[in-house]
Design an enzyme around this catalytic site. Sequence first.
Site, PDB file in Angstrom:
ATOM      1  N   TYR A  84      -1.846 -17.964  30.798  1.00 26.83           N
ATOM      2  CA  TYR A  84      -2.473 -16.647  30.736  1.00 26.83           C
ATOM      3  C   TYR A  84      -1.546 -15.662  30.033  1.00 26.83           C
ATOM      4  O   TYR A  84      -0.329 -15.700  30.219  1.00 26.83           O
ATOM      5  CB  TYR A  84      -2.706 -16.099  32.144  1.00 26.83           C
ATOM      6  CG  TYR A  84      -3.969 -16.513  32.841  1.00 26.83           C
ATOM      7  CD1 TYR A  84      -5.190 -16.540  32.192  1.00 26.83           C
ATOM      8  CD2 TYR A  84      -3.952 -16.833  34.201  1.00 26.83           C
ATOM      9  CE1 TYR A  84      -6.355 -16.884  32.858  1.00 26.83           C
ATOM     10  CE2 TYR A  84      -5.103 -17.178  34.887  1.00 26.83           C
ATOM     11  CZ  TYR A  84      -6.303 -17.200  34.215  1.00 26.83           C
ATOM     12  OH  TYR A  84      -7.453 -17.535  34.879  1.00 26.83           O
ATOM     13  N   GLU A 130      -5.809 -13.746  40.232  1.00 26.66           N
ATOM     14  CA  GLU A 130      -5.265 -13.047  41.400  1.00 26.66           C
ATOM     15  C   GLU A 130      -4.081 -12.169  41.008  1.00 26.66           C
ATOM     16  O   GLU A 130      -3.196 -11.894  41.815  1.00 26.66           O
ATOM     17  CB  GLU A 130      -4.868 -14.016  42.524  1.00 26.66           C
ATOM     18  CG  GLU A 130      -6.040 -14.701  43.195  1.00 26.66           C
ATOM     19  CD  GLU A 130      -6.622 -15.822  42.337  1.00 26.66           C
ATOM     20  OE1 GLU A 130      -7.841 -15.792  42.089  1.00 26.66           O
ATOM     21  OE2 GLU A 130      -5.867 -16.712  41.927  1.00 26.66           O
ATOM     22  N   ASN A 189     -12.445 -14.507  30.549  1.00 25.79           N
ATOM     23  CA  ASN A 189     -12.247 -15.526  31.573  1.00 25.79           C
ATOM     24  C   ASN A 189     -13.398 -15.489  32.563  1.00 25.79           C
ATOM     25  O   ASN A 189     -13.646 -14.452  33.179  1.00 25.79           O
ATOM     26  CB  ASN A 189     -10.927 -15.306  32.316  1.00 25.79           C
ATOM     27  CG  ASN A 189     -10.576 -16.488  33.193  1.00 25.79           C
ATOM     28  OD1 ASN A 189     -10.524 -17.623  32.732  1.00 25.79           O
ATOM     29  ND2 ASN A 189     -10.367 -16.235  34.478  1.00 25.79           N
ATOM     30  N   GLU A 190     -14.106 -16.584  32.660  1.00 20.51           N
ATOM     31  CA  GLU A 190     -15.237 -16.712  33.593  1.00 20.51           C
ATOM     32  C   GLU A 190     -16.171 -15.502  33.507  1.00 20.51           C
ATOM     33  O   GLU A 190     -16.564 -14.921  34.516  1.00 20.51           O
ATOM     34  CB  GLU A 190     -14.709 -16.903  35.020  1.00 20.51           C
ATOM     35  CG  GLU A 190     -13.977 -18.221  35.174  1.00 20.51           C
ATOM     36  CD  GLU A 190     -13.365 -18.410  36.542  1.00 20.51           C
ATOM     37  OE1 GLU A 190     -13.034 -17.409  37.194  1.00 20.51           O
ATOM     38  OE2 GLU A 190     -13.195 -19.560  36.953  1.00 20.51           O
ATOM     39  N   GLU A 270      -9.878 -25.591  34.795  1.00 18.72           N
ATOM     40  CA  GLU A 270      -9.176 -25.266  36.038  1.00 18.72           C
ATOM     41  C   GLU A 270      -9.551 -26.300  37.092  1.00 18.72           C
ATOM     42  O   GLU A 270     -10.504 -26.119  37.854  1.00 18.72           O
ATOM     43  CB  GLU A 270      -9.526 -23.858  36.532  1.00 18.72           C
ATOM     44  CG  GLU A 270      -8.983 -22.734  35.674  1.00 18.72           C
ATOM     45  CD  GLU A 270      -9.215 -21.365  36.292  1.00 18.72           C
ATOM     46  OE1 GLU A 270      -9.708 -21.296  37.441  1.00 18.72           O
ATOM     47  OE2 GLU A 270      -8.906 -20.359  35.640  1.00 18.72           O
ATOM     48  N   TYR A 336       0.554 -21.703  45.779  1.00 14.19           N
ATOM     49  CA  TYR A 336      -0.720 -22.358  45.474  1.00 14.19           C
ATOM     50  C   TYR A 336      -0.800 -23.824  45.909  1.00 14.19           C
ATOM     51  O   TYR A 336      -1.714 -24.541  45.539  1.00 14.19           O
ATOM     52  CB  TYR A 336      -1.004 -22.257  43.961  1.00 14.19           C
ATOM     53  CG  TYR A 336      -2.476 -22.066  43.642  1.00 14.19           C
ATOM     54  CD1 TYR A 336      -3.033 -20.800  43.643  1.00 14.19           C
ATOM     55  CD2 TYR A 336      -3.294 -23.142  43.340  1.00 14.19           C
ATOM     56  CE1 TYR A 336      -4.367 -20.614  43.349  1.00 14.19           C
ATOM     57  CE2 TYR A 336      -4.646 -22.966  43.050  1.00 14.19           C
ATOM     58  CZ  TYR A 336      -5.178 -21.695  43.056  1.00 14.19           C
ATOM     59  OH  TYR A 336      -6.503 -21.516  42.768  1.00 14.19           O
TER      60      TYR A 336
END
Length: 663
Positions: A84, A130, A189-190, A270, A336
């Site tokens: 990113y 996030e 993104n999405e 992802e 994560y």
Amino acid sequence: MAVSTFASIMNSSLFIIVCVFLLGAKVSCERTFEVGYQNDTFLKDGKPFRYVAGSFHYSRVHPYYWEDRFVKMRAAGLNAAQVYVPWNVHEKTPGVFTWDGASDLGRFLSLAQKNDLVVLLRLGPYICGEWEFGGLPAWLLNENPDMFFRTSDNSYMRFVSRWYEQLLEKIKPSLYINGGPVVMVQIENEYGSYFACDRAYTASLRDKVREILGNDVVIYTTDGAGDGYLKCGAVPGVYATVDFGTTLDPAASFKAQRDYEPHGPLVNSEFYTGWLDHWGYPHSTTDRTRVAKSLDLLLAYQANINMYMYIGGTNFGFYNGANSPPYQPVPTSYDYDAPITEAGDITEKFYAVRDIVSKYLPLPHIPIPANTTKTAYGVVPMSFVSTVQDALSVLCPEGPVRTAYPIPMERIKFYFGFILYRFILTKDYSSPTILYTRGIRDRAVVMVNAVPFGILKREFQMSVNITGSKGQAVDILVENQGRIGFSTNMNFNIKGIVENVTLGGELVSDWWMYPLHLENINGTTNIPRKLTHSVAPHSSDGTMTTPSIYVGEIDMPGSTEPQDSYLDPRPWGKGQAIINNFNLGRYWPKRGPQVTLYVPKPVFVNPPAVNRLYLFEVDSAPCFDSTGDDGCNVTFTDTAYIDGPNTPDTVSSKFESYKLTHH
């Protein structure tokens, strides 16, 4: 000349020399990367290519350790990294762009190439992840209060276009076709999960990429694995990919992509190896056996896979994001449950994934690097320095902003951390009187004459009973806990006190606003003792202490260089931890699940220089005098503890609008 630039030039020069030699032999050597629609694969230099990638966020890893993480990725057999680009770490001030230090994208890309990894670059401008405000710079909120993000709104696109021009020119030399590692770039993104469905917006991003990077670069999108997401997420002329977690049915999981891309490579952009955490909820984990089994099925199905996340990371400073509704901030740790932890440690999941990857890609002939040394520096006594009120001259050297009524922090061009709002009582309030507001964004401590009376919480707690005398100051210390980076609510991300305040039902006016610059915290040790309290005042019930600053010196052996460590802030309440001049992030061990904060060794200075820890404690310090000899301590340990007890606010733990695919 920067090292990364020199390396890029050398790679390109070597390629040109080889090309000249081969052209004499009438052999083509053009570097190409494209979508092979006829054989459902990518084509790299004209040959079928399948990537197995891992997500690695450079903004969440200290730059000292970037290469360490790349070496470990390559040792696991991965041949690509997905990255990113967070706009808000490169343009912190409008029109001023940063490309060095922790924002040195060029160096990051060069290190990926050095370690034989191609790069899938996610350009944004919105990234989610996030991350604070989904990667958008918070100063956008001050440019136009009516701006609608992620749309073709002219006031938004003016800044997006400027950013894209800077970013695209910066990465152009790093494209694969120009001798660099970047084989694909993702726009937005999405987007199919966003309410706007503004096709003019996504088309404009596509066109800007084509204008600057040319027609030969592969552009892609990522959306949830459902036709409903791709309906607005897919962009004409851009390759559509999907994302989803572990699955035992690859055909069903890829059905939506095939509906929109009948031919071409299957791509899961992802594939979730773990999951994120929220304060107050259990630490998320994903079983490594299930991850490995699903990965095996997907690779056997000829899919291209990016594992999200592959490298765990840390939301240093104030860069954690939040989700909504309800409002739920993300902790400092972004570990994560990834194959490589936020501290760079190789896990059992790493080996499970590596075993699967080795079935489909050759493992490189390099050793798996050892985990970095972690050192327990032990107990550090902390000493009281100053209350927030007595430190205002240092933390807010520019002085307060006067307003008739409270306004959001963005209105005074202050965007992160803490801001103190003050008004003066105009009469006595001898019996408990309700101070009320619906406008706290996001959490606040209410004090009268520097004595705490209670906490206001966004959505949960909107009133506090106070008493006080005429002429006393009522202080409301507000914490911005992180901006929403997902859903429609990201358009309503202003912070501070955003609605009026009443006291006993009467509207409060005449306010002072003090933005607190915690980067100045080391200067608070120079506040003369006669100007401050000897210890932080307590609430009448003894459960709260006035927000205050504490300092301690970390005892390190003088003969060895510092190593990684973990700060265990128990039994402190909530606040911000800063070592030397580095903001480690937020601690909140009473809420959990994260307890310890990861400390990378470059944060420390080599002895005999003194390493100082500062705590800006806002809830409850375990200190009852100013000496630091009463249990007023923290501990530096060699073991992470991010799955501790958790105590949520009174609110459902169901994330009603936060879908599995939203990253």
